[in-house]
Enzyme design. Structure first.
Site, PDB file in Angstrom:
ATOM      1  N   HIS A 141       0.819  -1.198   0.000  1.00 42.80           N
ATOM      2  CA  HIS A 141       0.000   0.000   0.000  1.00 42.80           C
ATOM      3  C   HIS A 141       0.864   1.264   0.000  1.00 42.80           C
ATOM      4  CE1 HIS A 141      -2.535   3.153   1.518  1.00 42.80           C
ATOM      5  NE2 HIS A 141      -3.589   2.380   1.552  1.00 42.80           N
ATOM      6  N   CYS A 142       2.132   1.155   0.425  1.00 40.86           N
ATOM      7  CA  CYS A 142       2.900   2.374   0.725  1.00 40.86           C
ATOM      8  C   CYS A 142       3.929   2.749  -0.335  1.00 40.86           C
ATOM      9  CB  CYS A 142       3.606   2.209   2.066  1.00 40.86           C
ATOM     10  SG  CYS A 142       2.438   1.960   3.408  1.00 40.86           S
ATOM     11  N   ILE A 143       4.907   1.883  -0.560  1.00 41.33           N
ATOM     12  CA  ILE A 143       6.089   2.290  -1.340  1.00 41.33           C
ATOM     13  C   ILE A 143       5.744   2.668  -2.795  1.00 41.33           C
ATOM     14  CG2 ILE A 143       8.483   1.660  -1.930  1.00 41.33           C
ATOM     15  CD1 ILE A 143       8.041   1.825   1.078  1.00 41.33           C
TER      16      ILE A 143
END
Ligand code: NAD
Length: 434
Positions: free
Chosen positions: A270-272
């Site tokens: 979900h983040c990088i």
């Protein structure tokens, strides 16, 4: 009064409100609950709220027994935002995705804020944990909080505290991951520190909400850029007939000045793949281009195509084509030992292989059925990776290196394995790195 609310956190009489009970919100709820706080969880997803109230977890690595224990400590979930006035702290853990133009989509934050504003009251603290660009707390939450007539820093307190998590890493838990906190005013910071101190071993105050927002982005951009670098190195090493994983292992013996990052078939989670573009977008307002971020994004996004190119070359050498070949994808979660599929590069690989008319199946001990995803769909269930099943495929595509896989057995029975994770240290005729 800040003293009163600080007192409530210190003597654990405060009610902690957590808005958004997902991968971030749920573990935070459990942490406050286990140390004796009453927690009120608010979410818009009726199914999640119903399950949680029945004592069921919907995240694989969180056992239902923990949810049940939290009920004994007073935890309740609701879809009723009017109840937010019962909470002394309102911690926002809602999604911050990109829209189809790859621009920040703050609608989850602003919708949540709009829903709680009518119920804000004196002596509450609002803490935003969602990853976002510097300025979000001041630009989006501050005006909404002030629209109530309450004075921020005196009546009501505003902080930003980014979430840090390494899903599947047993070495860290919510309590042991230091937590950065920035406040809108000095008093906001004091209240923010008091909010997190009972739950987290080390709270790290910074000078402003903006500084805290930027800290989170630096952490994730640092990963994205270094992964982009090592992915580029992998392509160069491959062309030179070198094994990038051997090189990384050797370089890692340097006791200073080198941090290993590992290449793969693309970026997941979900983040990088997402967060760096929050800064890219905001930097434009300041007339700046974030070239490292864009470049890393380009390299990382192209990795699945590069892997498919390697597969086609390999099949070609064997007089086969991708069209019509039978492929078993090993692991479809975005990284090892978890069931999270968000932005998984395995899914991108499956789509590219499908475009080339390969016949695709998968096996993943953590993902029994291909889940409902916003933009992707495969009507597939995980197949049992028995020797007999394995030997039926033209090739196995090792996309995610789960520890539960029997790699020696795969090597023994597979016609060909495309290893995108550097699992096989020795060379075998049927193993090709990609
Ligand atoms: N998952 C991670 O490892 C991780 C790590 C660090 C930071 N973050 C950041 O934390 C934030 C949340 O991520 P997540 O992984 O927990 O997301 P998630 O999708 O797992 O959970 C978000 C929850 O918020 C709920 N929700 C959505 N809109 C809402 C609204 N208006 N009101 C109330 N609830 C609402 C959803 O139903 C869902 O339960 C994001 O900004 C993300 O970038 C995530």
């Amino acid at each position: 009064m800040k003293e009163e609310i600080i007192n409530k956190f210190q003597n654990k009489t405060a009610v902690i409100g957590i808005i958004g009970l997902g991968y971030v919100g749920l573990p935070l709820m459990l942490r406050y609950s286990e140390i004796g706080f009453k927690v009120l969880g608010i979410d818009i997803d009726v199914d999640k709220v119903t399950k949680l109230n029945q004592g069921e977890s919907y995240i694989k690595h969180i056992p239902s027994s923990k949810i049940k224990e939290s009920h004994n400590n007073g935890f309740e979930a609701t879809i009723d935002f009017a109840r937010s006035s019962e909470a002394d702290a309102l911690i926002f853990c809602v999604p911050t995705p990109l829209n189809k133009y790859r621009e920040p989509d703050l609608s989850f934050i602003t919708n949540t804020a709009d829903k709680v504003v009518p119920y804000l009251r004196k002596d509450q603290v609002l803490s935003l944990e969602s990853t976002t660009y510097p300025g979000t707390t001041e630009e989006e939450l501050l005006p909404r909080a002030e629209s109530t007539g309450l004075k921020v820093g005196e009546d009501i307190f505003l902080v930003y505290s980014p979430e840090r998590e390494d899903p599947g890493n047993p070495k860290f838990e919510t309590r042991t991951i230091p937590k950065v906190v920035g406040g809108h005013t000095e008093a906001c910071l004091m209240v923010g520190v008091a909010l997190y101190q009972p739950a987290i071993d080390s709270v790290v105050p910074v000078s402003s909400t903006k500084a805290a927002e930027m800290t989170k982005l630096l952490e994730n951009i640092h990963r994205s850029v270094n992964i982009g670098l090592v992915n580029e190195m992998k392509i160069v090493a491959d062309r030179m007939g070198l094994d990038i994983h051997e090189i990384i292992r050797a370089a890692s013996t340097k006791p200073f000045g080198f941090t290993p990052y590992y290449p793969g078939p693309g970026l997941g989670g979900h983040c990088i793949p997402i967060d760096p573009f929050y800064l890219t977008w905001k930097a434009r307002e300041y007339g700046l281009n974030t070239r490292f971020i864009e470049l890393a994004g380009e390299v990382n996004t192209n990795m699945p195509r590069w892997v498919v190119g390697k597969i086609m070359d390999e099949l070609n050498k064997r007089g086969q084509s991708l069209k019509g070949s039978r492929v078993l994808v090993l692991g479809i979660a975005y990284k090892k030992n978890i069931d999270d599929m968000r932005e998984s590069p395995a899914v991108k690989l499956m789509e590219l292989l499908q475009e080339k008319e390969a016949i695709i199946h998968y096996t993943d001990p953590h993902v029994p059925n291909f889940p409902k995803m916003r933009e992707h769909y495969f009507d597939l269930s995980s197949i049992d990776p028995t020797p007999q099943n394995i030997s039926r495929y033209d090739f196995l595509l090792l996309a995610t290196d789960h520890d539960l896989f029997d790699y020696a057995m795969f090597q023994k029975y597979a016609k060909l394995i495309i290893d995108t994770r550097g699992v096989y240290l020795k060379s075998f005729e049927n193993i090709v790195s990609a």
